[in-house]
Write an enzyme that holds these catalytic residues in place. Structure first.
Site: not given
Length: 313
Positions: A134, A171, A173, A254
């Site tokens: 991120h 991931d 996200h 995740d």
């Protein structure tokens, strides 16, 4: 003549600072993630055969290929002052303590070490934290401070002459920082499977960069086979007529069923099947840990991933 020592099947790049970074009590991105993964690998057959390497920190030169000096100086100063929150409301959950700077530069160094190892013929995984995907050039967010995978890509491109890097981010996200950093660079292709809508709200399918971005946004709760097939197909599209010289995986775990921050349905075997299948590309493979917030679950997925990536001897 002495017998030639065979290469290890895989290398694992770690550093003690990964468990010293603390974001506060009850924070999902906790040191228990690394403790669980390390313990599972140490007691697994592949871990017993792996070459365990203590990572060295990324250099200022390596970091500055991705992040401007002012961003790096700010992170260092906040850590030296004892830490603090960096995220903007309502996401003021990207938190440093006094150990975070050391952990972050060693995590970036571990990613570089893993990429170099892969190019030298030994696939590698870096189970380190804090995560990185991120982090943009100038902003720490989403528990991330330094974009580890892009630092690694830029390092081997500059230092080893690598010209084509594929980054696959599984991931749950979207790796907004990674996309921002590579979207105008045709020498790097970025493939991301992620839940949508979900933090950080980026990663739409029509975000294509210079034709090098392949986003796969999907709703939660779909059959795991659907997620698996959609990411595999996106990797096939990204590599059609464009074979990478290095495959880097942003290995967040995740997207598994039961993760508290999302709603995908994957299982450890899915990561193993992706990993094994992409070895057929013929590109050296390295990976670095991103998210995943159920320690025992992510530990099982990490072992499955490393076993599938290892060179069989």
């Amino acid at each position: 003549m002495p017998d030639t020592i065979p290469a290890p099947p895989v290398r694992l790049f770690t550093h003690p600072s990964s468990v010293e970074h603390e974001a506060g009590p009850h924070h999902p991105e906790s040191p228990e993630r690394i403790r669980a993964i390390t313990a599972a690998l140490e007691t697994s057959p592949i871990g017993a055969r792996a070459d365990w390497v203590t990572a060295v920190p990324a250099s200022e030169e390596q970091l500055q290929r991705v992040h401007p000096p002012a961003h790096l100086a700010r992170l260092r100063q906040i850590a030296e002052g004892g830490g603090g929150a960096l995220g903007r409301e309502p996401y003021a959950d990207t938190v440093m303590n006094a150990a975070t700077w050391a952990a972050a530069v060693h995590a970036a160094g571990a990613a570089i070490g893993a990429a170099r190892s892969a190019l030298d013929g030994v696939p590698a995984f870096a189970p380190v934290r804090p995560p990185g995907h991120h982090a943009t050039a100038t902003r720490a967010m989403g528990f991330c401070f330094i974009n580890n995978v892009v630092v690694a890509a830029r390092a081997v491109m500059a230092e080893r002459g690598v010209e084509r890097v594929l980054i696959v981010d599984w991931d749950v996200h979207h790796g907004n920082g990674t996309q921002d950093l590579v979207a105008h660079d045709s020498s790097i292709r970025f493939v991301s499977l992620h839940q949508s809508p979900l933090y950080p709200g980026t990663g739409h399918a029509d975000e294509r960069g210079v034709g090098n971005i392949f986003n796969v946004p999907r709703a939660p709760g779909l059959p795991r086979a659907s997620y698996w097939a959609d990411l595999d197909e996106a990797v096939a599209r990204a590599t059609d007529g464009w074979l990478p010289e290095l495959l880097l995986i942003s290995a967040g775990f995740d997207a598994m069923a039961g993760d508290p921050l999302a709603g995908f349905t994957l299982e450890p075997d899915d990561y193993a099947e992706w990993t094994a299948g992409w070895r057929a590309l013929g590109a050296p493979m390295a990976s670095v840990l991103e998210g995943g917030y159920v320690p025992q679950r992510i530990a099982a997925a990490a072992v499955a991933h490393v076993e599938a990536m290892s060179v069989q001897r």
